[in-house]
Design an enzyme around this catalytic site. Sequence first.
Site, PDB file in Angstrom:
ATOM      1  N   CYS A  61       0.846  -1.183   0.000  1.00  0.00           N
ATOM      2  CA  CYS A  61       0.000   0.000   0.000  1.00  0.00           C
ATOM      3  C   CYS A  61       0.886   1.238   0.000  1.00  0.00           C
ATOM      4  O   CYS A  61       1.780   1.379   0.836  1.00  0.00           O
ATOM      5  CB  CYS A  61      -0.899  -0.014   1.240  1.00  0.00           C
ATOM      6  SG  CYS A  61      -1.914   1.478   1.415  1.00  0.00           S
ATOM      7  N   CYS A  64       0.414   3.230   3.531  1.00  0.00           N
ATOM      8  CA  CYS A  64       0.898   2.744   4.831  1.00  0.00           C
ATOM      9  C   CYS A  64       1.995   1.697   4.757  1.00  0.00           C
ATOM     10  O   CYS A  64       2.603   1.364   5.774  1.00  0.00           O
ATOM     11  CB  CYS A  64      -0.258   2.211   5.668  1.00  0.00           C
ATOM     12  SG  CYS A  64      -0.909   0.621   5.094  1.00  0.00           S
ATOM     13  N   CYS A 110      -7.281  -1.272   1.590  1.00  0.00           N
ATOM     14  CA  CYS A 110      -6.211  -1.761   2.466  1.00  0.00           C
ATOM     15  C   CYS A 110      -6.805  -1.959   3.855  1.00  0.00           C
ATOM     16  O   CYS A 110      -7.429  -1.050   4.405  1.00  0.00           O
ATOM     17  CB  CYS A 110      -5.071  -0.745   2.506  1.00  0.00           C
ATOM     18  SG  CYS A 110      -3.762  -1.169   3.681  1.00  0.00           S
ATOM     19  N   CYS A 113      -5.008   0.632   6.601  1.00  0.00           N
ATOM     20  CA  CYS A 113      -5.237   2.082   6.657  1.00  0.00           C
ATOM     21  C   CYS A 113      -6.540   2.518   5.984  1.00  0.00           C
ATOM     22  O   CYS A 113      -6.839   3.695   5.938  1.00  0.00           O
ATOM     23  CB  CYS A 113      -4.050   2.830   6.060  1.00  0.00           C
ATOM     24  SG  CYS A 113      -3.871   2.647   4.272  1.00  0.00           S
ATOM     25  N   CYS A 135      -8.484  -5.501  -9.791  1.00  0.00           N
ATOM     26  CA  CYS A 135      -8.114  -4.408 -10.683  1.00  0.00           C
ATOM     27  C   CYS A 135      -7.713  -3.214  -9.803  1.00  0.00           C
ATOM     28  O   CYS A 135      -8.567  -2.528  -9.258  1.00  0.00           O
ATOM     29  CB  CYS A 135      -9.304  -4.081 -11.579  1.00  0.00           C
ATOM     30  SG  CYS A 135      -8.969  -2.812 -12.804  1.00  0.00           S
TER      31      CYS A 135
END
Length: 146
Positions: A61, A64, A110, A113, A135
């Site tokens: 991510c 984070c 995510c 976060c 995607c």
Amino acid sequence: MSDIQSPKESNTPVSPRVAKTDEQWRTELTPEEFQVLRKAGTERPFTGEYWDTTTEGVYECRACGQELFTSNAKFDAGCGWPSFFAPLAEDRVRYIRDSTLGMVRVEVRCAACDSHLGHVFEGEGFNTPTDQRYCMNSVSLRLKNT
């Protein structure tokens, strides 16, 4: 997409492990990253950094740093965004029913976060182990070479 087997749709709010105000996120992210990650925007197809990357590594991510996908699960879906057939582990992402833009989709965020990553689709006929296409927006990810 109620028939997706593995991802579980959930509109139940969760408390992310990484919690920051919009002002804090704005100081850490570029305007484009903020728009996609925090406001559920979408980058234009075939423009992102990773849509056609074949480099081996782990995608984390961008907000984070949580590891989300591996290059081993990445495939060319021809859609212009990085596509994966599964996350690194189910506890790395969370799913939300998304009925914006006049269609029903499953948003992927995510789990650490609560940043927007993209959407997951199923039953498109890709020759992958899961028949799912995660995607993702390139701007939501960072590739860490292994």
